[in-house]
Design an enzyme around this catalytic site. Structure first.
Site, mmCIF file in Angstrom:
data_model
loop_
_atom_site.group_PDB
_atom_site.id
_atom_site.type_symbol
_atom_site.label_atom_id
_atom_site.label_comp_id
_atom_site.label_asym_id
_atom_site.label_seq_id
_atom_site.Cartn_x
_atom_site.Cartn_y
_atom_site.Cartn_z
ATOM 1 N N CYS A 83 -0.578 -8.083 -0.853
ATOM 2 C CA CYS A 83 -0.560 -6.932 0.067
ATOM 3 C C CYS A 83 0.653 -6.959 0.985
ATOM 4 O O CYS A 83 1.213 -5.917 1.323
ATOM 5 C CB CYS A 83 -1.800 -6.945 0.957
ATOM 6 S SG CYS A 83 -3.346 -6.748 0.098
ATOM 7 N N HIS A 132 -8.163 -0.694 -3.118
ATOM 8 C CA HIS A 132 -7.119 -1.585 -3.612
ATOM 9 C C HIS A 132 -7.670 -2.500 -4.708
ATOM 10 O O HIS A 132 -8.692 -3.156 -4.543
ATOM 11 C CB HIS A 132 -6.471 -2.407 -2.492
ATOM 12 C CG HIS A 132 -5.885 -1.513 -1.428
ATOM 13 N ND1 HIS A 132 -5.561 -1.964 -0.181
ATOM 14 C CD2 HIS A 132 -5.568 -0.185 -1.452
ATOM 15 C CE1 HIS A 132 -5.077 -0.959 0.548
ATOM 16 N NE2 HIS A 132 -5.076 0.131 -0.213
ATOM 17 N N ASP A 176 0.816 -1.210 0.000
ATOM 18 C CA ASP A 176 0.000 0.000 0.000
ATOM 19 C C ASP A 176 0.857 1.270 0.000
ATOM 20 O O ASP A 176 0.458 2.296 -0.531
ATOM 21 C CB ASP A 176 -0.880 0.065 1.256
ATOM 22 C CG ASP A 176 -1.763 -1.160 1.406
ATOM 23 O OD1 ASP A 176 -1.898 -1.911 0.428
ATOM 24 O OD2 ASP A 176 -2.299 -1.357 2.508
ATOM 25 N N ASP A 197 -2.988 5.020 -2.654
ATOM 26 C CA ASP A 197 -2.280 3.846 -2.151
ATOM 27 C C ASP A 197 -1.733 3.106 -3.365
ATOM 28 O O ASP A 197 -2.435 2.966 -4.388
ATOM 29 C CB ASP A 197 -3.231 2.885 -1.420
ATOM 30 C CG ASP A 197 -3.524 3.304 0.023
ATOM 31 O OD1 ASP A 197 -3.264 4.473 0.377
ATOM 32 O OD2 ASP A 197 -4.031 2.446 0.786
ATOM 33 N N ASP A 224 -6.151 -5.134 -5.915
ATOM 34 C CA ASP A 224 -5.553 -6.473 -5.956
ATOM 35 C C ASP A 224 -6.417 -7.580 -5.358
ATOM 36 O O ASP A 224 -5.919 -8.678 -5.093
ATOM 37 C CB ASP A 224 -4.136 -6.472 -5.365
ATOM 38 C CG ASP A 224 -4.034 -5.846 -3.991
ATOM 39 O OD1 ASP A 224 -5.059 -5.408 -3.452
ATOM 40 O OD2 ASP A 224 -2.909 -5.777 -3.456
HETATM 41 N N1 ABU Z 1 -6.086 -4.964 -0.449
HETATM 42 C C1 ABU Z 1 -7.187 -5.746 -0.002
HETATM 43 C C2 ABU Z 1 -8.444 -5.580 -0.833
HETATM 44 C C3 ABU Z 1 -9.559 -6.357 -0.302
HETATM 45 C C4 ABU Z 1 -10.834 -6.301 -1.082
HETATM 46 O O1 ABU Z 1 -10.929 -5.623 -2.102
HETATM 47 O O2 ABU Z 1 -11.793 -6.957 -0.724
#
Ligand code: ABU
Length: 371
Positions: free
Chosen positions: A355, A253, A126, A204, A255
C-alpha cells in the site's frame, strides 16, 4: 530551475532515447524505482457514509468524533520513522526511491453538493495505477481523497516529460447518488453489500493486481463495475481484466486477499480465498500465516491481514514486517529471501509495504503468466 537541470544522467538518457521512466507490468519483476508514501500531516477524514463499511469494528465512533483532526502525533512519528527505515532498506537494495509532496490535509475542498477535508498521501498504491508505461490517476470514491493525486503531480509531470504516458480516469462528481446509505438492506440476495453505486466509474488502484497481460480485479466498497469497465476499455485488447469475488463481506483493496509473489506463486488470504481461482491453474497457492498483530495495537483502517501486504523487489527478495516471524518463516520455506523491516506502526494507518508504495519501474516486458 527547469526540469532537465534536475535529471540524472540515466534519466536524461531515457529522455533522449524515447524509453519511459515508467514501466511495470507485474508485482514481482526487478524493482528499479518506487514511490514511497509520506504519513506526515495525516488526518482523520471528514466523516462520510462511504467509510463505515470498511472501518474495523469499534473505529466508526472514533472516526466520527475525530473527523478532520490529526491522527495522534506519536502514531504519526513512529510510522514516519518506519517509513525512513523502509526507504533506507530499498535504497540499500539498489532501488531508487521517490516521495510525494505532502499537502495540507486540513484544507476544505469539494464539488457541488459536498465538502470535505483530506486524509494523507501515505498510500500511493490506492491513487495511481501503473500498467506498462502508463501512469493512471484513479477516480477514488472517498470524498476525502478527491485531490490526493495532487501530492504526486510533480513526479507525474517529470515522468511525462521523460516519456511516460500520463492518464486520468473521468473525475467522478461523488454526489449522493454515488453512495447507498442502506447498502446492507439493499444488497441483492447472494451478493456482497457495497456502499458504492454504479452512478459513475470509481476505482482504487489497489483493487487490481497485475500479472502481465492479465490483471485481477475485485469489486469493492470503492471500486464499481463501471470503473472496472472504464479501465478495461482504457487499457485495450492487450490486457485481460479478470473480475474475481472473494469471501470478504467488507472488501476494499485486493492486496490483503490475493498477492501474486512470482510466476507460479500465489499468496492468498485463507479466510477469503477458499479455492484456487481457475485462472491460476498450475500455480502454487500459498496460504498466508495467521496474523500475529496483538489486539491492543491500533489498526484504524485495516484488518490484521495487512500482514500479507508485502512488497516483492524481484522474484526472490520480499520485504516483510520485522515482528511477523510466521510470515518470515513461511517466505523462507517457500524459497523467497525475506528482508525484515519494522512497519507495525505504519500498519495502523491502513496499509503495509504494498500500500505504501507505487512501483514506477520494474525491469521487464509484457508477458502472459496465466492460463
Ligand atoms: N489495502 C489494505 C487492505 C486491508 C484488508 O483487506 O484487510
Amino acid at each position: 530551475m527547469n526540469a532537465s537541470a534536475i535529471t540524472s544522467p540515466a534519466e536524461e538518457q531515457r529522455e533522449t532515447d524515447g524509453t519511459s521512466p515508467v514501466n511495470s507490468y507485474t508485482e514481482w519483476e526487478l524493482l528499479e524505482e518506487v514511490i514511497v508514501g509520506v504519513v506526515d500531516g495525516a488526518r482523520f477524514p471528514a466523516w462520510h457514509v462511504a467509510l463505515e463499511p470498511v472501518l474495523p469494528e469499534g473505529q466508526v465512533t472514533t472516526f466520527q468524533r475525530q473527523a478532520g483532526h490529526p491522527f495522534p502525533a506519536e502514531c504519526i512519528e513512529l510510522a514516519r520513522q518506519e517509513l525512513e527505515e523502509f526507504v533506507h532498506i530499498l535504497e540499500a537494495e539498489g532501488v531508487t526511491v521517490r516521495r510525494p509532496t505532502p499537502q495540507d490535509q486540513s484544507q476544505v475542498f469539494g464539488a457541488p453538493g459536498w465538502s470535505s477535508t483530506g486524509l494523507y498521501c501515505a498510500m500511493p498504491r490506492d491513487v495511481l495505477l501503473v500498467v506498462g508505461n502508463d501512469i493512471i490517476e484513479c477516480p477514488l470514491a472517498w470524498r476525502s481523497r478527491y485531490f490526493e493525486a495532487a501530492a504526486y503531480k510533480p513526479l507525474m509531470k517529470e515522468y511525462f516529460r521523460q516519456g511516460a504516458r500520463w492518464s486520468a480516469a473521468p473525475k467522478p462528481q461523488l454526489t449522493d447518488e454515488q453512495f447507498d446509505p442502506e447498502w446492507e438492506a439493499n444488497a441483492k440476495p447472494g451478493t456482497i453489500p457495497l456502499v458504492v453505486t454504479e452512478f459513475e466509474p470509481t476505482f482504487d488502484a489497489a483493487d487490481f493486481t497485475r500479472c502481465g497481460r492479465d490483471i485481477i480485479a475485485q469489486k469493492s466498497n470503492v471500486t464499481n463495475e463501471f470503473g472496472i469497465e472504464w479501465l478495461r476499455r482504457h487499457l485495450g485488447d492487450e490486457f485481460h481484466i479478470h473480475l474475481l469475488e472473494f469471501n470478504d463481506t467488507h472488501p476494499m483493496h485486493i492486496d490483503a486477499t490475493l498477492v501474486p509473489l512470482a510466476p507460479g506463486k500465489l499468496l492468498v488470504n485463507p479466510e477469503r480465498v477458499l479455492e484456487k481461482p481457475a485462472i491460476f491453474k498450475g500455480w502454487d497457492m500459498l496460504p498466508a500465516p495467521t496474523p500475529i498483530i496483538p489486539d491492543s495495537h491500533p489498526l484504524y483502517m485495516t484488518s490484521k491481514w495487512i500482514n500479507m501486504n508485502i512488497l516483492m523487489l524481484d522474484e526472490q527478495r520480499v520485504i516483510v514486517e520485522r515482528q511477523d516471524e510466521p510470515m518470515i518463516d513461511a517466505m523462507k520455506k517457500w524459497g523467497f529471501k525475506p528482508i525484515p523491516c519494522n512497519f507495525r506502526n505504519f500498519n495502523s494507518f491502513g496499509g503495509s509495504f504494498h500500500c505504501a508504495t507505487l512501483d514506477v519501474r520494474r525491469r521487464g516486458t509484457l508477458q502472459s503468466y496465466l492460463v
